[in-house]
Enzyme design. Structure first.
Site, mmCIF file in Angstrom:
data_model
loop_
_atom_site.group_PDB
_atom_site.id
_atom_site.type_symbol
_atom_site.label_atom_id
_atom_site.label_comp_id
_atom_site.label_asym_id
_atom_site.label_seq_id
_atom_site.Cartn_x
_atom_site.Cartn_y
_atom_site.Cartn_z
ATOM 1 N N ASP A 162 36.283 18.375 -17.062
ATOM 2 C CA ASP A 162 34.851 18.690 -17.148
ATOM 3 C C ASP A 162 34.146 18.540 -15.807
ATOM 4 O O ASP A 162 33.010 18.999 -15.648
ATOM 5 C CB ASP A 162 34.158 17.774 -18.167
ATOM 6 N N CYS A 193 0.848 -1.198 0.000
ATOM 7 C CA CYS A 193 0.000 0.000 0.000
ATOM 8 C C CYS A 193 0.880 1.243 0.000
ATOM 9 O O CYS A 193 1.651 1.454 0.940
ATOM 10 C CB CYS A 193 -0.909 -0.008 1.225
ATOM 11 N N ASP A 216 31.377 19.713 -23.995
ATOM 12 C CA ASP A 216 32.817 19.596 -24.163
ATOM 13 C C ASP A 216 33.041 19.098 -25.596
ATOM 14 O O ASP A 216 32.127 18.528 -26.198
ATOM 15 C CB ASP A 216 33.374 18.600 -23.153
ATOM 16 N N ASP A 267 33.131 14.665 -20.718
ATOM 17 C CA ASP A 267 33.682 13.335 -20.432
ATOM 18 C C ASP A 267 35.058 13.357 -19.806
ATOM 19 O O ASP A 267 35.554 12.321 -19.376
ATOM 20 C CB ASP A 267 33.747 12.513 -21.723
ATOM 21 N N CYS A 309 0.237 3.589 2.932
ATOM 22 C CA CYS A 309 0.763 2.986 4.169
ATOM 23 C C CYS A 309 2.275 3.186 4.253
ATOM 24 O O CYS A 309 2.824 3.427 5.332
ATOM 25 C CB CYS A 309 0.452 1.494 4.224
#
Length: 686
Positions: free
Chosen positions: A587, A11, A388, A583, A14
């Site tokens: 960066d 639930c 980049d 990457d 709940c």
């Protein structure tokens, strides 16, 4: 925080209440429940007290460190209950004699108790804790009140169909949980530890660094390691989304979760399971679904006020009109019960997290891993994106783009000499020259006798091929050996070549723009991204060339801190959330400062740690996919919210007017929840 599996939690409302109750305990620092994965994340000073609290307040729940085998839900009890109920109603209407009425009354009472067992027990547990607005308590009150106003057939029907709806809700939730488990199942379950001449079956979590494990054909590599014996092909699709198998042999690094395709391997463990690649993938997905979005937080808070408000409205409908002689109490109590039937906020509470869960799951199957569901919300608001250059917009793979011969030599000779000199090198530039030579000249490198090979750091190589001396490198290399040469003006990396102290020409090597870069930017515009920028540490000429090809602004020769500063200016210029895609190690600061940082999977570990999203397959088209997923997920969630509130409002009005019956009001509660659940599952197919 410690992670536990909660069993029998079915639930959503709940789950929210239990989380709230746990966080109010003095000995609990923080408790967080992920209903989608049935997990409790707990920071407590007394776990035994927490267990006792849960046992006392939710006796049907249990905690464990390991996930229990889920028992399949059976339709049989539900079908029998419905058939008995429909049979009793049919008999009652076909032969309404006093004896039949009494017999069917007891049958319907039995059906009520059987179908409403969970509701009745849940109601008493809630009332014992003073939770008068618990959905079970409200359902019990509504059905008992309907019985006392003479609508006992409807009273039983409400309980039967409510229970049927709850069963279907459990089924839908169970299936959604299995979708996540299907992702988690990419992790290996067993490892075969080599002890002398024996193989011992152990859990990957029990392996230690420097252990030797044996991986047979068709099995998964249990943890990250290095091959010490054997040669095979590995399928790394579960980690990178790449379908091309990877060849591995002795001293090759291998990743946990890779599938062995060809031959038996012996692998030395380099990382514990918790630090391995596959464990990180699984953790990222689970962490993303653990986090609550701003929309979910709002709905959770809203639901706390929604139920009491609807209950108050239902009470006013039942009491006020009769006091003003506008009808009988029986009539208006019935109308109030219709309004009361739509007081449960389950459709709202469950559909929002499951919608985001579906979005995260859909993204993960496309090689896109999210560290939090909040990024799905922010992505739909973004209008700007910065990239980049090297390794993000370009392949990070060098390619020969031009050969310029000098002093009467041909292009073929320049390329042949350069390839000979670099046969023993593994540098990316050397590999690109060897590849070009193989493609253009069909050169057989095994025919060359290379002697006195020497790499000069930062400059180039010198090698003797048969009896000839070949030098290949930059201008500094030629200057060191006093070889006169022509200056070059081309963009890219220049490799000058000399043969027996005579300058023969130079080769231009450039990084290739990714095949899907142009298409990606075009599709991003369709998705609503309006502003594009390249932020690169590379020199201006190389960056400008890429920017012109893609048609976007650029900033070159940037240090990491400069890149972050320029990105901040770029973002503030357009006054909307901005995305950064990168990457490299340089960066990482910009990825961390962006509204949404996206790291490419083949990039540095630091960049991936700083990113909000990791694209494991390294495809730029994944950017388009993740934006589409975010928008579809948001659309589905708001469809659910508006639909649920709209239908419930309609039934409150219809109840007030005396148009809707209790039978129909069941749809306003359970039916809406089921439809919202079904709609949320569409996000899984985004």
């Amino acid at each position: 925080m410690q992670e536990y599996h909660i069993h029998n939690l079915d639930c959503p409302d709940c789950a929210s209440k239990l989380e709230r109750d746990l966080n109010e305990l003095d000995y609990v620092k923080k408790a967080q429940i992920n209903f989608s994965t049935s997990k409790l994340f707990l920071d407590t000073s007394d776990f035994e007290k927490v267990k006792a609290f849960i046992k006392q307040n939710e006796p049907h729940l249990s905690l464990s460190f390991k996930e229990a085998t889920e028992k399949p839900l059976s339709f049989t009890p539900l079908i029998i209950t419905i058939m008995v109920f429909l049979g009793a109603i049919l008999i009652l209407h076909l032969n309404p004699s006093p004896l039949i009425e009494k017999a069917m009354f007891f049958v319907l009472a039995l059906v009520y108790l059987v179908s409403g067992k969970d509701v009745i027990l849940g109601a008493f547990r809630g009332l014992r804790k003073g939770q008068f607005f618990d959905e079970n308590a409200l359902m019990l009150i509504a059905t008992i009140a309907a019985f006392f106003v003479g609508a006992y057939e409807e009273s039983v029907s409400i309980m039967v169909f409510y229970s049927a709806g709850e069963f279907l809700q459990k089924l839908a939730v169970s299936r959604s949980k299995k979708s996540l488990k299907a992702l988690v199942d990419v992790a290996p379950n067993l490892a075969y530890l080599k002890k002398g001449d024996e193989l011992v079956s152990v859990a990957p979590e029990d392996l230690r660094v420097n252990d030797i494990v044996v991986v047979k054909v068709g099995e998964k590599v249990p943890v990250d390691g290095v091959v010490v014996k054997g040669e095979s092909l590995l399928d790394e699709r579960a980690l990178s989304g790449e379908s091309m198998p990877v060849n591995v042999s002795e001293n090759s690094k291998v990743l946990g979760g890779s599938l062995n395709l060809k031959a038996v391997l012996e692998i030395q463990v380099e990382k514990m399971y918790k630090d391995s690649s596959i464990a990180k993938v699984v953790d990222l997905v689970q962490q993303a679904t653990n986090e609550k979005s701003e929309t979910e937080k709002f709905i959770t808070k809203f639901s706390r006020y929604y139920t009491p408000s609807v209950l108050f409205i239902a009470l006013m409908i039942a009491v006020l009109p009769p006091l003003f002689s506008m009808g009988s109490f029986d009539e208006w109590i019935y109308r109030g019960l219709v309004a009361l039937m739509v007081s449960c906020p389950c459709a709202l509470v469950i559909s929002v997290p499951l919608g985001y869960f579906g979005g995260v799951g859909a993204a993960s199957r496309k090689g896109i891993l999210m560290k939090g569901v909040h990024v799905l919300e922010v992505l739909t608001q973004a209008k700007s994106i910065a990239f980049d250059k090297t390794g993000t917009l370009t392949k990070g793979v060098f390619k020969v783009t031009d050969i310029v011969p000098q002093n009467g030599h041909s292009k073929e000779e320049v390329l042949h000499y350069a390839s000979c000199s670099q046969l023993l090198s593994t540098h990316p530039i050397a590999l690109s020259i060897q590849k070009a030579c193989e493609e253009m000249l069909k050169d057989d490198k095994h025919q060359h006798d290379i002697k006195n090979y020497e790499e000069v750091s930062g400059m180039g190589v010198k090698a003797q091929c048969h009896t000839d001396l070949i030098i290949a490198g930059n201008e500094k290399m030629l200057d060191q050996f006093h070889i006169a040469h022509s200056p070059s003006k081309e963009n890219g990396t220049i490799v000058h070549v000399a043969f027996n102290q005579t300058y023969v020409g130079y080769i231009v090597i450039s990084d290739e723009i990714k095949d899907d870069a142009i298409e990606c930017l075009r599709d991003l515009k369709v998705q609503g991204i309006e502003n594009f920028c390249i932020l690169s540490g590379d020199r201006k000429s190389a960056t400008e060339s890429i920017a012109q090809t893609l048609g976007c602004e650029y900033h070159a020769s940037l240090l990491p801190e400069e890149k972050t500063s320029v990105f901040k200016t770029f973002k503030e210029r357009y006054k909307a959330p901005a995305i950064f895609v990168g990457d490299g190690i340089n960066d990482a600061p910009t990825l961390a400062s962006a509204d949404v940082g996206i790291g490419m999977g083949k990039g540095s570990e630091l960049s991936k740690q700083s990113a909000d999203i990791v694209i494991t397959n390294d495809s730029l088209n994944s950017l388009v996919k993740v934006l589409a997923i975010a928008k579809k997920t948001k659309s589905i969630i708001w469809q659910n919210i508006l639909f649920a509130l709209g239908i419930k409002a309609v039934f409150i009005v219809l109840g007030l007017m005396g148009v809707a019956s209790l039978w129909e009001a069941v749809f306003g509660d359970v039916g809406v929840t089921l439809l919202a659940l079904a709609n949320s599952m569409r996000a899984m197919r985004a």
